[in-house]
Design a protein around this motif. Sequence first.
Motif, PDB file in Angstrom:
ATOM      1  N   PRO A  46       0.819  -1.222   0.000  1.00 14.35           N
ATOM      2  CA  PRO A  46       0.000   0.000   0.000  1.00 14.35           C
ATOM      3  C   PRO A  46       0.850   1.270   0.000  1.00 14.35           C
ATOM      4  O   PRO A  46       0.501   2.258  -0.660  1.00 14.35           O
ATOM      5  N   PHE A  47       1.974   1.228   0.732  1.00 10.35           N
ATOM      6  CA  PHE A  47       2.882   2.381   0.737  1.00 10.35           C
ATOM      7  C   PHE A  47       3.506   2.576  -0.638  1.00 10.35           C
ATOM      8  O   PHE A  47       3.574   3.701  -1.151  1.00 10.35           O
ATOM      9  N   TRP A  48       3.958   1.490  -1.264  1.00 13.39           N
ATOM     10  CA  TRP A  48       4.577   1.590  -2.587  1.00 13.39           C
ATOM     11  C   TRP A  48       3.573   2.096  -3.627  1.00 13.39           C
ATOM     12  O   TRP A  48       3.935   2.881  -4.495  1.00 13.39           O
ATOM     13  N   VAL A  57       4.586   5.583  -5.637  1.00 18.14           N
ATOM     14  CA  VAL A  57       4.866   5.678  -7.067  1.00 18.14           C
ATOM     15  C   VAL A  57       4.088   6.818  -7.713  1.00 18.14           C
ATOM     16  O   VAL A  57       4.513   7.367  -8.739  1.00 18.14           O
ATOM     17  N   THR A  58       2.962   7.205  -7.113  1.00 19.69           N
ATOM     18  CA  THR A  58       2.160   8.300  -7.689  1.00 19.69           C
ATOM     19  C   THR A  58       2.855   9.650  -7.541  1.00 19.69           C
ATOM     20  O   THR A  58       2.457  10.618  -8.195  1.00 19.69           O
ATOM     21  N   LEU A  59       3.884   9.730  -6.683  1.00 15.06           N
ATOM     22  CA  LEU A  59       4.614  10.982  -6.502  1.00 15.06           C
ATOM     23  C   LEU A  59       5.586  11.237  -7.650  1.00 15.06           C
ATOM     24  O   LEU A  59       6.116  12.349  -7.781  1.00 15.06           O
ATOM     25  N   TRP A  60       5.847  10.206  -8.454  1.00 11.79           N
ATOM     26  CA  TRP A  60       6.810  10.335  -9.544  1.00 11.79           C
ATOM     27  C   TRP A  60       6.091  10.700 -10.832  1.00 11.79           C
ATOM     28  O   TRP A  60       5.117  10.065 -11.213  1.00 11.79           O
ATOM     29  N   PRO A  61       6.562  11.719 -11.542  1.00 10.01           N
ATOM     30  CA  PRO A  61       5.937  12.100 -12.826  1.00 10.01           C
ATOM     31  C   PRO A  61       6.041  10.956 -13.837  1.00 10.01           C
ATOM     32  O   PRO A  61       6.978  10.159 -13.798  1.00 10.01           O
ATOM     33  N   LEU A  62       5.098  10.908 -14.741  1.00  7.80           N
ATOM     34  CA  LEU A  62       5.102   9.873 -15.764  1.00  7.80           C
ATOM     35  C   LEU A  62       6.226  10.072 -16.774  1.00  7.80           C
ATOM     36  O   LEU A  62       6.498   9.183 -17.583  1.00  7.80           O
ATOM     37  N   LEU A  76      12.416   2.276  -3.746  1.00  9.12           N
ATOM     38  CA  LEU A  76      12.615   2.628  -5.150  1.00  9.12           C
ATOM     39  C   LEU A  76      12.707   1.378  -6.018  1.00  9.12           C
ATOM     40  O   LEU A  76      12.216   1.352  -7.157  1.00  9.12           O
ATOM     41  N   ASP A  77      13.327   0.335  -5.474  1.00 11.86           N
ATOM     42  CA  ASP A  77      13.436  -0.925  -6.205  1.00 11.86           C
ATOM     43  C   ASP A  77      12.065  -1.577  -6.391  1.00 11.86           C
ATOM     44  O   ASP A  77      11.831  -2.285  -7.370  1.00 11.86           O
ATOM     45  N   GLN A  83       6.122   1.828 -11.876  1.00 19.28           N
ATOM     46  CA  GLN A  83       6.315   2.950 -12.796  1.00 19.28           C
ATOM     47  C   GLN A  83       6.386   2.454 -14.241  1.00 19.28           C
ATOM     48  O   GLN A  83       5.885   3.119 -15.158  1.00 19.28           O
ATOM     49  N   ALA A  84       6.984   1.282 -14.433  1.00 11.72           N
ATOM     50  CA  ALA A  84       7.067   0.715 -15.784  1.00 11.72           C
ATOM     51  C   ALA A  84       5.674   0.416 -16.331  1.00 11.72           C
ATOM     52  O   ALA A  84       5.393   0.668 -17.514  1.00 11.72           O
TER      53      ALA A  84
END
Length: 421
Positions: free
Chosen positions: A32-34, A38-43, A100-101, A107-108
């Motif tokens: 749930p945290f991950w 991941v939504t904090l990272w721009p596409l 991040l890993d 993100q992919a």
Amino acid sequence: MGYIPQQSLENLKKYSYKGVDKSIISRYVLNPFWTWFVTLWPLSVAPNTITLTGLAIVFFNFFTMIYYDPMYLTEKGGAEGPPQWIYFTWALGLFAYQSLDAIDGKQARRTGMAGPLGEMFDHGCDAMNTTLEVILASQALNLGRSWWTVASQIATLANFYLTTWEEYHTGQLYLGVCSGPVEGILMIVAIYTITGFYGPSFWDQKFFTVTRLDHISFLHKLPNLPLNESFMVFGAFGMAFNIISSYINVRRATKAAGKPSVRPLLLLLPFVVAASIQIAWLSQPEFNNSAIINSATFVPFLCAWGLQFAHQVGRMILAHVTSTPFPRWDWIWIWSIIGAVDANLPHLLGRAPIIQTSLRNTTIFVYLTLTISFLVYARFCTLVINDITNYLGIACFTVRRKDEHGVWRHKEVPTVDEKRS
């Protein structure tokens, strides 16, 4: 002609990632945290950029160890240990790496960049992180330059090799209820945190004494090991469990495919051979104070070993994503074989080493081994990334893809509604 043969490149388009994660902590706490993180990272950020950022944090932790404890790399006597607050940064850094890993795959999928390149890149970074964390964790556990640190290196690399070997034969990455990437990393984070509060000497206390089990009579028959050595014993049981679990999964997969279930066991031998070469080199009789394990060359030796291992498992993952034969031999071992044979000439031929005749010469040879191992692995990564990106028409560190005219364009990311449909 590229590094990967044309017929093998064609198999890349058939590859699809499959994974199983049975970790309770991962499912109910971390995932749930991950998913939020991941939504904090721009596409516009490529998944491999996230992976590389995590590895950079681990390298920063490693360099802080060298900066604050230079004696570990410069003097034979050993390390004094960095300031205690540094261990808190190691804990935060390793947790950041784990996070991040974990989100690079998410993100992919968000950016439509999932594929074999991400699998290769992710495992390559994990392989390098493995040895760096062994060195840092051994420092935090106050193991220093010892055979316990070597045992930790062997056990950690063996678990990584097993996971890769299992994925090659089953077609999916299997993480059990207790795995290295989840529970293993969290345990090391806990070790760094405890060391930050109490210092490395905390781990020299006896296990039964700290746990107040020393008054139980039948436990007196067991050795009252220090906490750090007890942790190593616990790791040995964990490795045995992983070996059994991995083989059960491989046996089930090979039987379902109508293939021999015993033959895959032979493909565990490459790791045994590689580790035996390094152990033989470390086991050299001390000649003119040139023994590696007692000198400042111990850390660069472990780093060279780790880079050679990363090259080995990198070729295994490449074989997996391209559906090619399992790699049984790695020519980089020849360099380490030369070092091991030369160091053990007093045992083999009753004469002094030819190359490692002094601590200075041993140091030069070990750093030369580190340099060659780095160049070989860097060449492998560069050629493989170049071949895969050119063939699939994708970029490694940007969300771009070639169109039908061969022009690079930013990949059009589907909207949330399009993904749902």
